[in-house]
Design a protein around this motif. Structure first.
Motif, PDB file in Angstrom:
ATOM      1  N   ARG A 134      53.737  -8.562  30.374  1.00 56.12           N
ATOM      2  CA  ARG A 134      53.760  -9.777  31.194  1.00 56.12           C
ATOM      3  C   ARG A 134      53.083 -10.943  30.489  1.00 56.12           C
ATOM      4  N   ARG A 135      52.101 -10.623  29.650  1.00 57.15           N
ATOM      5  CA  ARG A 135      51.422 -11.675  28.880  1.00 57.15           C
ATOM      6  C   ARG A 135      52.207 -12.069  27.637  1.00 57.15           C
ATOM      7  N   GLY A 136      53.312 -11.403  27.392  1.00 60.53           N
ATOM      8  CA  GLY A 136      54.124 -11.706  26.227  1.00 60.53           C
ATOM      9  C   GLY A 136      53.614 -11.082  24.954  1.00 60.53           C
ATOM     10  N   GLU A 137      52.709 -10.116  25.048  1.00 63.40           N
ATOM     11  CA  GLU A 137      52.146  -9.460  23.872  1.00 63.40           C
ATOM     12  C   GLU A 137      53.031  -8.283  23.453  1.00 63.40           C
ATOM     13  N   THR A 138      52.938  -7.923  22.179  1.00 62.06           N
ATOM     14  CA  THR A 138      53.688  -6.773  21.675  1.00 62.06           C
ATOM     15  C   THR A 138      53.104  -5.491  22.256  1.00 62.06           C
ATOM     16  N   VAL A 139      53.965  -4.643  22.788  1.00 60.88           N
ATOM     17  CA  VAL A 139      53.545  -3.353  23.333  1.00 60.88           C
ATOM     18  C   VAL A 139      53.899  -2.270  22.317  1.00 60.88           C
ATOM     19  N   ASP A 140      52.887  -1.574  21.845  1.00 60.16           N
ATOM     20  CA  ASP A 140      53.083  -0.478  20.895  1.00 60.16           C
ATOM     21  C   ASP A 140      52.875   0.828  21.655  1.00 60.16           C
ATOM     22  N   PHE A 141      53.935   1.597  21.806  1.00 57.73           N
ATOM     23  CA  PHE A 141      53.854   2.819  22.605  1.00 57.73           C
ATOM     24  C   PHE A 141      52.817   3.791  22.050  1.00 57.73           C
ATOM     25  N   ILE A 142      52.645   3.846  20.736  1.00 61.08           N
ATOM     26  CA  ILE A 142      51.682   4.772  20.142  1.00 61.08           C
ATOM     27  C   ILE A 142      50.257   4.293  20.411  1.00 61.08           C
ATOM     28  N   ALA A 143      49.950   3.070  20.009  1.00 60.58           N
ATOM     29  CA  ALA A 143      48.583   2.559  20.129  1.00 60.58           C
ATOM     30  C   ALA A 143      48.167   2.342  21.576  1.00 60.58           C
ATOM     31  N   ALA A 146      50.456   6.632  23.724  1.00 56.90           N
ATOM     32  CA  ALA A 146      50.488   8.005  23.198  1.00 56.90           C
ATOM     33  C   ALA A 146      49.162   8.417  22.572  1.00 56.90           C
ATOM     34  N   TYR A 147      48.425   7.466  21.971  1.00 59.94           N
ATOM     35  CA  TYR A 147      47.115   7.811  21.416  1.00 59.94           C
ATOM     36  C   TYR A 147      46.012   7.839  22.470  1.00 59.94           C
ATOM     37  N   PRO A 148      45.829   6.778  23.261  1.00 60.04           N
ATOM     38  CA  PRO A 148      44.679   6.799  24.181  1.00 60.04           C
ATOM     39  C   PRO A 148      44.764   7.839  25.291  1.00 60.04           C
ATOM     40  N   LEU A 244      37.970  20.238  18.431  1.00 59.76           N
ATOM     41  CA  LEU A 244      38.561  19.964  19.740  1.00 59.76           C
ATOM     42  C   LEU A 244      38.929  18.496  19.885  1.00 59.76           C
ATOM     43  N   LEU A 245      38.067  17.613  19.408  1.00 64.94           N
ATOM     44  CA  LEU A 245      38.364  16.184  19.522  1.00 64.94           C
ATOM     45  C   LEU A 245      39.534  15.808  18.623  1.00 64.94           C
ATOM     46  N   PHE A 246      39.548  16.362  17.410  1.00 65.87           N
ATOM     47  CA  PHE A 246      40.623  16.044  16.468  1.00 65.87           C
ATOM     48  C   PHE A 246      41.946  16.647  16.936  1.00 65.87           C
ATOM     49  N   ALA A 247      41.955  17.961  17.122  1.00 63.26           N
ATOM     50  CA  ALA A 247      43.200  18.643  17.485  1.00 63.26           C
ATOM     51  C   ALA A 247      43.628  18.290  18.901  1.00 63.26           C
ATOM     52  N   GLY A 248      42.643  17.988  19.769  1.00 62.38           N
ATOM     53  CA  GLY A 248      42.959  17.705  21.156  1.00 62.38           C
ATOM     54  C   GLY A 248      43.693  16.410  21.385  1.00 62.38           C
ATOM     55  N   HIS A 249      43.664  15.529  20.413  1.00 59.34           N
ATOM     56  CA  HIS A 249      44.425  14.284  20.611  1.00 59.34           C
ATOM     57  C   HIS A 249      45.445  14.035  19.508  1.00 59.34           C
ATOM     58  N   GLU A 250      45.156  14.462  18.279  1.00 62.87           N
ATOM     59  CA  GLU A 250      46.031  14.118  17.150  1.00 62.87           C
ATOM     60  C   GLU A 250      47.446  14.673  17.350  1.00 62.87           C
ATOM     61  N   THR A 251      47.550  15.955  17.654  1.00 63.93           N
ATOM     62  CA  THR A 251      48.876  16.556  17.791  1.00 63.93           C
ATOM     63  C   THR A 251      49.561  16.130  19.079  1.00 63.93           C
ATOM     64  N   THR A 252      48.801  15.958  20.170  1.00 65.08           N
ATOM     65  CA  THR A 252      49.422  15.550  21.431  1.00 65.08           C
ATOM     66  C   THR A 252      49.916  14.115  21.360  1.00 65.08           C
ATOM     67  N   THR A 253      49.219  13.260  20.624  1.00 63.62           N
ATOM     68  CA  THR A 253      49.725  11.906  20.376  1.00 63.62           C
ATOM     69  C   THR A 253      51.099  11.986  19.713  1.00 63.62           C
ATOM     70  N   ASN A 254      51.219  12.838  18.702  1.00 67.88           N
ATOM     71  CA  ASN A 254      52.504  12.986  18.011  1.00 67.88           C
ATOM     72  C   ASN A 254      53.564  13.587  18.925  1.00 67.88           C
ATOM     73  N   LEU A 255      53.178  14.553  19.759  1.00 64.85           N
ATOM     74  CA  LEU A 255      54.120  15.163  20.689  1.00 64.85           C
ATOM     75  C   LEU A 255      54.692  14.119  21.642  1.00 64.85           C
ATOM     76  N   ILE A 256      53.836  13.319  22.246  1.00 65.95           N
ATOM     77  CA  ILE A 256      54.289  12.301  23.193  1.00 65.95           C
ATOM     78  C   ILE A 256      55.100  11.225  22.468  1.00 65.95           C
ATOM     79  N   GLY A 257      54.631  10.812  21.290  1.00 64.44           N
ATOM     80  CA  GLY A 257      55.328   9.768  20.541  1.00 64.44           C
ATOM     81  C   GLY A 257      56.681  10.207  20.033  1.00 64.44           C
ATOM     82  N   ASN A 258      56.749  11.407  19.447  1.00 61.58           N
ATOM     83  CA  ASN A 258      58.032  11.904  18.932  1.00 61.58           C
ATOM     84  C   ASN A 258      59.023  12.130  20.059  1.00 61.58           C
ATOM     85  N   GLY A 259      58.550  12.700  21.167  1.00 60.28           N
ATOM     86  CA  GLY A 259      59.441  12.931  22.297  1.00 60.28           C
ATOM     87  C   GLY A 259      60.013  11.641  22.843  1.00 60.28           C
TER      88      GLY A 259
END
Length: 407
Positions: A134-143, A146-148, A244-259
């Motif tokens: 709505r603010r006209g900003e670029t929306v990056d699905f990953i950043a 899928a990452y947060p 846990l912090l690394f594996a708990g988000h790194e691969t799931t970010t890729n799973l959501i992003g790739n899907g």
């Protein structure tokens, strides 16, 4: 054969599947001089590598560190010290002891209890996507999504403040250069050492705080586990927190992003999900299969092994490519078709045997909620950019960014 498989080639890294098909047909157990490792690509063989815990070791770090010049100079001590405590790099009996302690935290009931928090995070992030648009900003699905999402979930689970998200990402990205076996990144060992050192110092402070004043989080559970018969050392707790912090988000970010990427490329399947949200869980299984978040798992031969007429020598590395196995026509019907309602989906993305991914139920829950709510709230979302850039990694499979239009 003269053919050499090399994921260091950007074109191959962007789309390795034609190469996988060739290897499965012509040379399913392939020695790659470029990668200095054996490449295993058929479903049955990848499964065999995962199950063979006697002749094939998960401890790929010890032999690597012994021959690494940075290790010999003493410049990657934190990387060695803490990653050697990751259960994914341990063989029995160490793996068995660590796995037994963490199974309690990832029971179906424990994971299901996280649903309200995950729903809240997803709703908040989708609101943020809408506000940026709505603010006209670029929306990056990953950043922006899928990452947060998985990072926030695992930080809440551990008891790490979400305000530290940006710092954690810098450290995690540096460690990923080593874990993912990046092909072209400069100074990857020193950068990974920097990330490991910063993250271990960070968690040491949290462990000390929880030792004095336990709270209702996983770090406190790990500290209290010191009193059990399988007591954890401080370094094991810190190493496990990093894992846990690394594996708990790194691969799931890729799973959501790739899907999401393949759903946008196969618009009929996205519209199918929009029309029938009950397909969300089935869609996640197809996301895992079609181009999963972990392209391969690495092992080291603990003895000479014969496989399809080839001899894998003791000490040689083996990369078992799940993403190739998951498109093996001998195991999967019509494997090149992206089908979110696939009735049978025996993918190997979470591994097999004793190293089956401990966080699989959590990854499925997060991704399923994400797919469901995105389809409900953003049915008109579309890709806005050109071809995405894939991360330089043999192990971790994902894109760096995905600009989108919401309507």
């Amino acid at each position: 054969m003269s053919y050499v498989f090399d994921l260091g080639n950007p074109a191959t890294n962007a789309n390795p599947f034609p190469e996988f098909a060739r290897l499965r047909a012509e040379d399913p157990v392939h020695w790659s001089p470029a990668m200095k490792a054996w490449i295993v690509t058929r479903h049955a063989d990848v499964k065999q590598v995962a199950l063979n815990n006697q002749q094939i070791s998960a401890d790929r770090l010890t032999p690597f560190f012994r021959t690494n010049s940075e290790y010999q100079r003493g410049s990657i001590q934190s990387l060695v010290r803490y990653l050697n405590h990751w259960m994914v790099f341990r063989d029995p009996p160490d793996h068995t002891r660590l796995r037994r302690l963490f199974n309690k935290a990832f029971t179906p009931t424990a994971v299901e209890n996280l649903r309200p928090n995950i729903e809240g995070i997803v709703a908040e992030l989708i609101d943020g996507l809408d506000a940026k648009a709505r603010r006209g900003e670029t929306v990056d699905f990953i950043a922006d999504f899928a990452y947060p999402l998985p990072a926030s979930v695992i930080m809440d689970l551990l008891g790490v403040p979400r305000t530290d998200l940006d710092r954690v990402k810098v450290w995690s990205d540096d460690i990923a250069l080593f874990i993912g076996t990046a092909q072209v990144a400069g100074n990857k060992y020193l950068r990974a050492e920097s990330g490991a050192r910063a993250m271990s110092d960070y968690f040491r402070g949290l462990v000390e705080a929880r030792t004095t004043t336990p709270t209702a989080d996983m770090i406190s559970q790990l500290v209290l586990a010191r009193d059990d018969r399988d007591a954890l050392s401080t370094d094991e707790i810190i190493g496990t927190c990093i894992l846990l912090l690394f594996a708990g988000h790194e691969t799931t970010t890729n799973l959501i992003g790739n899907g999401f990427l393949y759903s946008m490329r196969n618009r009929d399947q996205w519209e199918r999900l929009v029309a029938d949200p009950s397909l969300a869980d089935s869609a996640v299984e197809e996301y895992l299969r079609y181009d999963g978040p972990s392209g391969a798992f690495a092992r080291v031969a603990a003895a000479d092994i014969e496989m399809r007429g080839k001899t894998i020598r003791e000490g040689q590395r083996v990369f078992a490519f799940m993403n190739s196995a998951n498109r093996d026509p001998d195991a999967i019907d019509d494997p090149e078709r992206f089908d979110i309602a696939r009735p049978q989906n025996p993918h190997l993305t979470f591994g097999h045997g004793i190293h089956f991914c401990l966080g699989a139920p959590l990854a499925r829950l997060e991704s399923g909620i994400a797919a469901l709510r995105l389809a409900e709230r953003l049915p008109e979302v579309r890709l806005a950019g050109g071809e995405p850039e894939w991360h330089d990694s043999l192990i971790l499979r994902g894109v760096k960014s995905l600009p989108v239009r919401l309507s």
